[in-house]
Scaffold this motif. Structure first.
Motif, PDB file in Angstrom:
ATOM      1  N   VAL A  16     -39.678 -11.842 -26.012  1.00 20.74           N
ATOM      2  CA  VAL A  16     -38.573 -12.386 -25.226  1.00 20.74           C
ATOM      3  C   VAL A  16     -38.740 -13.892 -25.074  1.00 20.74           C
ATOM      4  CG1 VAL A  16     -37.504 -12.418 -22.954  1.00 20.74           C
ATOM      5  CG2 VAL A  16     -38.161 -10.238 -23.992  1.00 20.74           C
ATOM      6  N   VAL A  17     -37.681 -14.639 -25.390  1.00 25.71           N
ATOM      7  CA  VAL A  17     -37.704 -16.097 -25.221  1.00 25.71           C
ATOM      8  C   VAL A  17     -36.760 -16.556 -24.123  1.00 25.71           C
ATOM      9  CG1 VAL A  17     -38.400 -16.502 -27.611  1.00 25.71           C
ATOM     10  CG2 VAL A  17     -35.965 -16.413 -27.046  1.00 25.71           C
ATOM     11  N   ALA A  18     -35.819 -15.695 -23.708  1.00 22.34           N
ATOM     12  CA  ALA A  18     -34.905 -16.049 -22.614  1.00 22.34           C
ATOM     13  C   ALA A  18     -34.213 -14.790 -22.121  1.00 22.34           C
ATOM     14  CB  ALA A  18     -33.868 -17.074 -23.077  1.00 22.34           C
ATOM     15  N   GLY A  19     -33.721 -14.849 -20.878  1.00 21.94           N
ATOM     16  CA  GLY A  19     -33.007 -13.723 -20.296  1.00 21.94           C
ATOM     17  C   GLY A  19     -33.638 -13.301 -18.994  1.00 21.94           C
ATOM     18  N   PRO A  20     -33.143 -12.243 -18.372  1.00 22.43           N
ATOM     19  CA  PRO A  20     -32.110 -11.324 -18.883  1.00 22.43           C
ATOM     20  C   PRO A  20     -30.696 -11.868 -18.679  1.00 22.43           C
ATOM     21  CG  PRO A  20     -32.814 -10.610 -16.717  1.00 22.43           C
ATOM     22  CD  PRO A  20     -33.678 -11.789 -17.069  1.00 22.43           C
ATOM     23  N   TYR A  21     -29.745 -11.252 -19.397  1.00 20.85           N
ATOM     24  CA  TYR A  21     -28.342 -11.611 -19.300  1.00 20.85           C
ATOM     25  C   TYR A  21     -27.519 -10.392 -18.879  1.00 20.85           C
ATOM     26  CZ  TYR A  21     -30.004 -15.637 -21.892  1.00 20.85           C
ATOM     27  OH  TYR A  21     -30.706 -16.755 -22.287  1.00 20.85           O
ATOM     28  N   ALA A  22     -26.390 -10.655 -18.263  1.00 17.98           N
ATOM     29  CA  ALA A  22     -25.578  -9.575 -17.702  1.00 17.98           C
ATOM     30  C   ALA A  22     -24.973  -8.680 -18.772  1.00 17.98           C
ATOM     31  CB  ALA A  22     -24.474 -10.153 -16.815  1.00 17.98           C
ATOM     32  N   ASP A  23     -24.619  -9.256 -19.918  1.00 10.15           N
ATOM     33  CA  ASP A  23     -24.002  -8.464 -20.984  1.00 10.15           C
ATOM     34  C   ASP A  23     -24.237  -9.154 -22.318  1.00 10.15           C
ATOM     35  OD1 ASP A  23     -22.066 -10.564 -21.154  1.00 10.15           O
ATOM     36  OD2 ASP A  23     -20.840  -9.550 -19.652  1.00 10.15           O
ATOM     37  N   GLN A  24     -23.760  -8.524 -23.385  1.00 10.07           N
ATOM     38  CA  GLN A  24     -23.973  -9.050 -24.730  1.00 10.07           C
ATOM     39  C   GLN A  24     -23.300 -10.401 -24.907  1.00 10.07           C
ATOM     40  OE1 GLN A  24     -22.377  -6.582 -27.848  1.00 10.07           O
ATOM     41  NE2 GLN A  24     -23.715  -7.447 -29.409  1.00 10.07           N
ATOM     42  N   TYR A  46     -31.024  -5.814 -26.910  1.00 10.92           N
ATOM     43  CA  TYR A  46     -30.976  -5.046 -25.661  1.00 10.92           C
ATOM     44  C   TYR A  46     -32.210  -4.161 -25.570  1.00 10.92           C
ATOM     45  CZ  TYR A  46     -29.023  -2.079 -21.954  1.00 10.92           C
ATOM     46  OH  TYR A  46     -28.797  -1.395 -20.778  1.00 10.92           O
ATOM     47  N   GLY A  47     -32.810  -4.107 -24.387  1.00 10.73           N
ATOM     48  CA  GLY A  47     -33.958  -3.246 -24.214  1.00 10.73           C
ATOM     49  C   GLY A  47     -34.714  -3.549 -22.943  1.00 10.73           C
ATOM     50  N   VAL A  48     -35.940  -3.039 -22.890  1.00 11.11           N
ATOM     51  CA  VAL A  48     -36.806  -3.184 -21.719  1.00 11.11           C
ATOM     52  C   VAL A  48     -37.922  -4.168 -22.054  1.00 11.11           C
ATOM     53  CG1 VAL A  48     -38.387  -1.999 -20.150  1.00 11.11           C
ATOM     54  CG2 VAL A  48     -36.312  -0.838 -20.962  1.00 11.11           C
ATOM     55  N   ARG A  49     -38.070  -5.175 -21.204  1.00 11.03           N
ATOM     56  CA  ARG A  49     -39.149  -6.140 -21.408  1.00 11.03           C
ATOM     57  C   ARG A  49     -40.454  -5.556 -20.872  1.00 11.03           C
ATOM     58  NH1 ARG A  49     -39.675 -12.274 -18.884  1.00 11.03           N
ATOM     59  NH2 ARG A  49     -41.565 -12.845 -20.045  1.00 11.03           N
ATOM     60  N   ARG A  50     -41.429  -5.452 -21.771  1.00  4.99           N
ATOM     61  CA  ARG A  50     -42.720  -4.879 -21.405  1.00  4.99           C
ATOM     62  C   ARG A  50     -43.695  -5.968 -20.968  1.00  4.99           C
ATOM     63  NH1 ARG A  50     -41.559   0.266 -20.411  1.00  4.99           N
ATOM     64  NH2 ARG A  50     -40.885   1.448 -22.256  1.00  4.99           N
ATOM     65  N   ASP A  51     -44.799  -5.526 -20.359  1.00  2.00           N
ATOM     66  CA  ASP A  51     -45.869  -6.465 -20.041  1.00  2.00           C
ATOM     67  C   ASP A  51     -46.324  -7.142 -21.323  1.00  2.00           C
ATOM     68  OD1 ASP A  51     -45.754  -5.645 -17.429  1.00  2.00           O
ATOM     69  OD2 ASP A  51     -47.380  -4.179 -17.625  1.00  2.00           O
ATOM     70  N   GLY A  52     -46.487  -8.434 -21.258  1.00  6.53           N
ATOM     71  CA  GLY A  52     -46.844  -9.190 -22.451  1.00  6.53           C
ATOM     72  C   GLY A  52     -45.637  -9.857 -23.076  1.00  6.53           C
ATOM     73  N   GLY A  53     -44.440  -9.503 -22.598  1.00  5.00           N
ATOM     74  CA  GLY A  53     -43.243 -10.196 -23.047  1.00  5.00           C
ATOM     75  C   GLY A  53     -42.550  -9.610 -24.257  1.00  5.00           C
ATOM     76  N   ARG A  54     -43.042  -8.488 -24.797  1.00  5.88           N
ATOM     77  CA  ARG A  54     -42.386  -7.891 -25.958  1.00  5.88           C
ATOM     78  C   ARG A  54     -41.265  -6.970 -25.500  1.00  5.88           C
ATOM     79  NH1 ARG A  54     -43.929  -7.895 -31.052  1.00  5.88           N
ATOM     80  NH2 ARG A  54     -46.024  -8.597 -30.468  1.00  5.88           N
ATOM     81  N   LEU A  55     -40.178  -6.941 -26.293  1.00  5.94           N
ATOM     82  CA  LEU A  55     -39.023  -6.126 -25.944  1.00  5.94           C
ATOM     83  C   LEU A  55     -39.104  -4.757 -26.609  1.00  5.94           C
ATOM     84  CD1 LEU A  55     -36.258  -6.369 -24.398  1.00  5.94           C
ATOM     85  CD2 LEU A  55     -35.223  -6.680 -26.658  1.00  5.94           C
ATOM     86  N   ALA A  56     -38.962  -3.710 -25.799  1.00 10.38           N
ATOM     87  CA  ALA A  56     -38.813  -2.354 -26.332  1.00 10.38           C
ATOM     88  C   ALA A  56     -37.315  -2.094 -26.433  1.00 10.38           C
ATOM     89  CB  ALA A  56     -39.480  -1.347 -25.400  1.00 10.38           C
ATOM     90  N   ARG A  57     -36.803  -2.082 -27.648  1.00 13.86           N
ATOM     91  CA  ARG A  57     -35.352  -1.991 -27.845  1.00 13.86           C
ATOM     92  C   ARG A  57     -34.816  -0.630 -27.409  1.00 13.86           C
ATOM     93  NH1 ARG A  57     -32.899  -5.770 -31.689  1.00 13.86           N
ATOM     94  NH2 ARG A  57     -34.441  -7.353 -32.286  1.00 13.86           N
ATOM     95  N   ARG A  58     -33.584  -0.656 -26.895  1.00 11.39           N
ATOM     96  CA  ARG A  58     -32.878   0.530 -26.465  1.00 11.39           C
ATOM     97  C   ARG A  58     -31.423   0.442 -26.947  1.00 11.39           C
ATOM     98  NH1 ARG A  58     -37.404   1.522 -25.476  1.00 11.39           N
ATOM     99  NH2 ARG A  58     -38.375   2.286 -23.546  1.00 11.39           N
TER     100      ARG A  58
END
Length: 207
Positions: A16-24, A46-58
């Motif tokens: 993740v480099v920026a966010g979160p945002y309300a919508d696409q 879109y997804g869940v930001r995990r510890d460490g800053g990596r995004l788990a996409r959903r």
């Protein structure tokens, strides 16, 4: 720290480099030079930001809405598919690719078997042809043109041929392998070319 699902901007490694945002739309806007930040690096995801800053996409709400829309259109394909091809047939995958590409560009699929209340509206008819190992694609006009407001036969032929040729050209540009089929100017789609090959063809056409 992990957070709930949202839109973010991520790099090539899904950090993740920026966010979160309300919508696409807000996430896309953040990447542009007119945004308050002057354009953030990264790609919307879109997804869940995990510890460490990596995004788990959903799957995003937009993805789910798209899949529901596409599913509704594919329900309009004729019931003869069930008898002619099984679920593991390559033609089923080709059908889904064709349907998705056509709906993405704004073209409706035709209800060939009358399974819905909107069969009269016309659209793109997809018919399996196991004998030819492909899908026959043809345009179907709104029922009004043949009942309430019929046109002269020569106009009907011109319109049908024009729409079928346009469809064939469109699908060719989108990367599908097409060939003329029958006497009604329909197209037989037998597969899809690689993205790199499609891009090369489009570049050659622009040149």
């Amino acid at each position: 720290m992990a957070t709930g699902p949202a839109w973010w901007l991520v790099d090539a490694a899904d950090l993740v480099v920026a966010g979160p945002y309300a919508d696409q739309g807000e996430a896309v806007w953040a990447t542009g030079p007119l945004s308050p930040e002057g354009g953030s690096g990264g790609t919307p995801a879109y997804g869940v930001r995990r510890d460490g800053g990596r995004l788990a996409r959903r799957p995003s709400p937009e993805d789910r809405a798209w899949l529901a829309d596409l599913s509704g259109e594919l329900e309009r394909v004729g019931e003869e598919w069930d008898a002619l091809v099984d679920d593991v047939s390559p033609l089923v995958g080709l059908l889904c690719q064709l349907g998705a590409s056509l709906v993405e560009v704004g073209l409706p699929l035709h209800d060939c078997s009358g399974r819905t209340a909107t069969r009269s509206r016309g659209g793109v008819c997809l018919t399996p042809s196991p004998v030819h190992d492909g899908v026959v694609v043809a345009w179907t006009q709104h029922l009004r043109t043949t009942r309430e407001a019929p046109r002269p036969p020569e106009t009907e032929r011109w319109l049908q041929e024009t729409m079928n040729r346009t469809l064939a050209g469109l699908l060719g540009g989108l990367g599908f392998t097409t060939a003329p089929f029958g006497e009604a100017s329909a197209a037989l789609v037998t597969g899809r070319r690689a993205a790199a090959e499609t891009a090369g063809d489009q570049a050659a056409g622009d040149g």
